[in-house]
Design a protein around this motif. Sequence first.
Motif, PDB file in Angstrom:
ATOM      1  N   PRO A 196       0.815  -1.222   0.000  1.00 62.32           N
ATOM      2  CA  PRO A 196       0.000   0.000   0.000  1.00 62.32           C
ATOM      3  C   PRO A 196       0.844   1.267   0.000  1.00 62.32           C
ATOM      4  CG  PRO A 196      -0.790  -1.541   1.646  1.00 62.32           C
ATOM      5  CD  PRO A 196       0.510  -2.073   1.151  1.00 62.32           C
ATOM      6  N   PHE A 236       1.654   2.720  -3.505  1.00 58.64           N
ATOM      7  CA  PHE A 236       0.580   3.490  -4.145  1.00 58.64           C
ATOM      8  C   PHE A 236       0.445   4.870  -3.497  1.00 58.64           C
ATOM      9  CE2 PHE A 236      -1.053  -0.864  -5.078  1.00 58.64           C
ATOM     10  CZ  PHE A 236      -1.217  -0.729  -6.437  1.00 58.64           C
ATOM     11  N   ILE A 237       0.473   4.896  -2.159  1.00 59.16           N
ATOM     12  CA  ILE A 237       0.174   6.150  -1.460  1.00 59.16           C
ATOM     13  C   ILE A 237       1.289   7.168  -1.685  1.00 59.16           C
ATOM     14  CG2 ILE A 237      -0.179   7.147   0.831  1.00 59.16           C
ATOM     15  CD1 ILE A 237      -1.586   4.489   1.562  1.00 59.16           C
ATOM     16  N   GLY A 287       1.174   8.453  -5.213  1.00 60.90           N
ATOM     17  CA  GLY A 287       0.021   9.343  -5.366  1.00 60.90           C
ATOM     18  C   GLY A 287       0.332  10.741  -4.876  1.00 60.90           C
ATOM     19  N   ALA A 317       0.805  14.273  -6.994  1.00 59.99           N
ATOM     20  CA  ALA A 317      -0.007  15.429  -6.601  1.00 59.99           C
ATOM     21  C   ALA A 317       0.880  16.639  -6.379  1.00 59.99           C
ATOM     22  CB  ALA A 317      -0.793  15.101  -5.341  1.00 59.99           C
ATOM     23  N   ASN A 326       2.041  17.965  -9.738  1.00 61.55           N
ATOM     24  CA  ASN A 326       0.923  18.672 -10.384  1.00 61.55           C
ATOM     25  C   ASN A 326       0.758  20.060  -9.812  1.00 61.55           C
ATOM     26  OD1 ASN A 326       0.272  16.604 -12.031  1.00 61.55           O
ATOM     27  ND2 ASN A 326      -1.498  15.897 -10.878  1.00 61.55           N
ATOM     28  N   GLN A 327       0.845  20.131  -8.489  1.00 56.28           N
ATOM     29  CA  GLN A 327       0.636  21.405  -7.797  1.00 56.28           C
ATOM     30  C   GLN A 327       1.741  22.399  -8.175  1.00 56.28           C
ATOM     31  OE1 GLN A 327      -2.134  21.315  -5.881  1.00 56.28           O
ATOM     32  NE2 GLN A 327      -2.038  23.522  -5.644  1.00 56.28           N
ATOM     33  N   CYS A 343      -0.867  -0.732 -15.564  1.00 54.81           N
ATOM     34  CA  CYS A 343      -1.301   0.190 -16.623  1.00 54.81           C
ATOM     35  C   CYS A 343      -2.799   0.046 -16.916  1.00 54.81           C
ATOM     36  CB  CYS A 343      -0.464   0.012 -17.886  1.00 54.81           C
ATOM     37  SG  CYS A 343       1.271   0.380 -17.623  1.00 54.81           S
ATOM     38  N   PHE A 352      -4.917  -1.302 -14.980  1.00 56.05           N
ATOM     39  CA  PHE A 352      -5.584  -1.066 -13.703  1.00 56.05           C
ATOM     40  C   PHE A 352      -5.888   0.419 -13.535  1.00 56.05           C
ATOM     41  CE2 PHE A 352      -5.106  -0.416  -8.996  1.00 56.05           C
ATOM     42  CZ  PHE A 352      -6.240  -1.114  -8.619  1.00 56.05           C
ATOM     43  N   LEU A 353      -4.946   1.276 -13.933  1.00 55.43           N
ATOM     44  CA  LEU A 353      -5.183   2.717 -13.843  1.00 55.43           C
ATOM     45  C   LEU A 353      -5.882   3.252 -15.091  1.00 55.43           C
ATOM     46  CD1 LEU A 353      -1.798   3.912 -12.328  1.00 55.43           C
ATOM     47  CD2 LEU A 353      -3.980   3.784 -11.163  1.00 55.43           C
ATOM     48  N   LYS A 373      -7.354  20.338  -5.751  1.00 53.54           N
ATOM     49  CA  LYS A 373      -6.981  20.464  -7.152  1.00 53.54           C
ATOM     50  C   LYS A 373      -5.792  19.567  -7.557  1.00 53.54           C
ATOM     51  CE  LYS A 373      -5.598  24.344  -8.846  1.00 53.54           C
ATOM     52  NZ  LYS A 373      -5.469  25.792  -8.909  1.00 53.54           N
ATOM     53  N   GLY A 374      -4.713  19.623  -6.764  1.00 54.61           N
ATOM     54  CA  GLY A 374      -3.522  18.863  -7.131  1.00 54.61           C
ATOM     55  C   GLY A 374      -3.736  17.360  -7.108  1.00 54.61           C
ATOM     56  N   LEU A 375      -4.663  16.911  -6.283  1.00 50.96           N
ATOM     57  CA  LEU A 375      -4.884  15.473  -6.122  1.00 50.96           C
ATOM     58  C   LEU A 375      -5.825  14.897  -7.172  1.00 50.96           C
ATOM     59  CD1 LEU A 375      -5.266  15.105  -2.267  1.00 50.96           C
ATOM     60  CD2 LEU A 375      -3.557  13.988  -3.649  1.00 50.96           C
ATOM     61  N   LYS A 376      -6.450  15.757  -7.970  1.00 50.38           N
ATOM     62  CA  LYS A 376      -7.454  15.283  -8.940  1.00 50.38           C
ATOM     63  C   LYS A 376      -6.871  14.279  -9.915  1.00 50.38           C
ATOM     64  CE  LYS A 376     -11.410  18.160  -9.391  1.00 50.38           C
ATOM     65  NZ  LYS A 376     -11.428  19.575  -9.059  1.00 50.38           N
ATOM     66  N   THR A 403      -5.208  11.058 -11.402  1.00 45.33           N
ATOM     67  CA  THR A 403      -4.376   9.914 -11.025  1.00 45.33           C
ATOM     68  C   THR A 403      -3.954   9.903  -9.555  1.00 45.33           C
ATOM     69  OG1 THR A 403      -3.531  10.132 -13.248  1.00 45.33           O
ATOM     70  CG2 THR A 403      -2.469   8.520 -11.832  1.00 45.33           C
ATOM     71  N   PRO A 404      -3.492  11.026  -8.972  1.00 42.38           N
ATOM     72  CA  PRO A 404      -3.022  10.941  -7.579  1.00 42.38           C
ATOM     73  C   PRO A 404      -4.063  10.367  -6.627  1.00 42.38           C
ATOM     74  CG  PRO A 404      -2.391  13.032  -8.512  1.00 42.38           C
ATOM     75  CD  PRO A 404      -3.262  12.367  -9.520  1.00 42.38           C
ATOM     76  N   LEU A 457      -4.464   6.703  -7.142  1.00 47.34           N
ATOM     77  CA  LEU A 457      -3.371   5.905  -6.577  1.00 47.34           C
ATOM     78  C   LEU A 457      -3.539   5.757  -5.073  1.00 47.34           C
ATOM     79  CD1 LEU A 457      -0.309   7.255  -8.544  1.00 47.34           C
ATOM     80  CD2 LEU A 457      -0.971   4.876  -8.374  1.00 47.34           C
ATOM     81  N   ILE A 458      -3.955   6.833  -4.405  1.00 47.82           N
ATOM     82  CA  ILE A 458      -4.125   6.755  -2.955  1.00 47.82           C
ATOM     83  C   ILE A 458      -5.269   5.793  -2.610  1.00 47.82           C
ATOM     84  CG2 ILE A 458      -4.723   8.109  -0.910  1.00 47.82           C
ATOM     85  CD1 ILE A 458      -3.212  10.447  -2.359  1.00 47.82           C
ATOM     86  N   ALA A 500      -6.113   3.292  -4.427  1.00 47.11           N
ATOM     87  CA  ALA A 500      -5.573   1.949  -4.672  1.00 47.11           C
ATOM     88  C   ALA A 500      -4.739   1.496  -3.476  1.00 47.11           C
ATOM     89  CB  ALA A 500      -4.728   1.938  -5.939  1.00 47.11           C
ATOM     90  N   GLY A 501      -4.003   2.430  -2.863  1.00 48.60           N
ATOM     91  CA  GLY A 501      -3.217   2.099  -1.679  1.00 48.60           C
ATOM     92  C   GLY A 501      -4.101   1.614  -0.543  1.00 48.60           C
ATOM     93  N   ILE A 502      -5.227   2.283  -0.355  1.00 49.49           N
ATOM     94  CA  ILE A 502      -6.127   1.881   0.734  1.00 49.49           C
ATOM     95  C   ILE A 502      -6.754   0.520   0.419  1.00 49.49           C
ATOM     96  CG2 ILE A 502      -8.206   2.545   1.997  1.00 49.49           C
ATOM     97  CD1 ILE A 502      -7.312   5.473   1.456  1.00 49.49           C
TER      98      ILE A 502
END
Lengths: 194, 190
Positions: A175, A178-179, A182, A186, A189-190, B25, B27-28, B164-167, B169-170, B173-174, B176-178
């Motif tokens: 996990p 992925f985290i 991610g 982010a 992007n920011q 690939c 999967f996302l 905004k920044g997390l929109k 893929t990020p 992915l998070i 998917a981590g959970i």
Amino acid sequence: MNQWKNFSKGFIKENPVFVLLLGMCPTLGVTSSAINGLGMGLATTFVLLMSNIVVSLIKSLIPDKVRIPSFIVIIAAFVTVVQLVMQAYLPALYKSLGLFIPLIVVNCIVLGRAEAFASKNNLLTAAVDGLGIGLGFSFALVLLGGIRELLGSGKLFNITIYSENYVTLLFVLAPGAFIVLGYLIALINQIKKD
Amino acid sequence: MNYLVIVIAAILVNNIVLMQFLGICPFLGVSKRLSTAIGMTGAVAFVMVLATIVTYLIQTAILNPFGLAYLQTIAFILVIASLVQLVEIILKKVSPALYQALGIFLPLITTNCAILGVAILTIQKEFNLLEGVVFAVSNAVGFGLALIIFAGIREHLELQNVPKGLKGTPIALIAAGILAMAFMGFSGLV
């Protein structure tokens, strides 16, 4: 100057992992430590550089219709070289990267560069591009591996930074990959938006 | 009993996507809608089982007896690439309906590392042919399970108010981590 731009684009602007989102399987799979990330990154860089060189040299000899299979054979040949060399000289790294070494063949970055760049450019440009993208990929893998290793085992490149009593084991497990990735994407992007 | 262990290990404990990171690939890439996720699962299952059988036969009948095991990577990727082409041509003739459903996913499968990964793992784990087939089917089910759950989550994520920044893929992915964390609960099952 132009070649320098061509080389440096792989690090941030066209970083294969953070921006183009290619080659995610090895990115997530092998980055439980910075060293593994570096090993995988350099192995991929070698394959990328050599396949770009060869594709660029023989691009006019390959009939257009069979170009993709030809590229795959060229890539697979260099992957086999990496596999055999690593098995002989770096058995420990070979073992910890495991399945992901043969899987460089299906890494979309390598085929993507051969198809989109090397088959249209001259030898020098293609080689510089392969090296740049490969090192950009290595940079991403080392960054991700370093963060996960530091948070998950309190070490960086196998050197203990802080006591194991304070680590969050989750980050070296599946996990965590992925985290961390991610949040890294982010962050990039920011930064790019500002 | 042995087969049951292979099935449970491949679907839940060592889930191919969430624990082994193969086939990330698709999967996302195709998990934005539930319907495309189901189509992709069908195509992957079909090719994965076929590819495992064919590569197993090639390894045991050609590569091993002639001492060519070092050609494994080249041989397997070529076989898989041509197999995908062949499946596409045959499906188009024999079952246009199935081709309609799976067609657009088939070309993407050649570079799906889950297919090559399962083929190589079958050889590495020294399975016999039947165990290999069971292993391939279970991995395909595991791939489908992860992909379909994840597509369901992403359909809901679309409607959420994400920073905004997390929109995109990020946040995927998070999530998917959970999801991977949830699958970690199965470790120790076999």
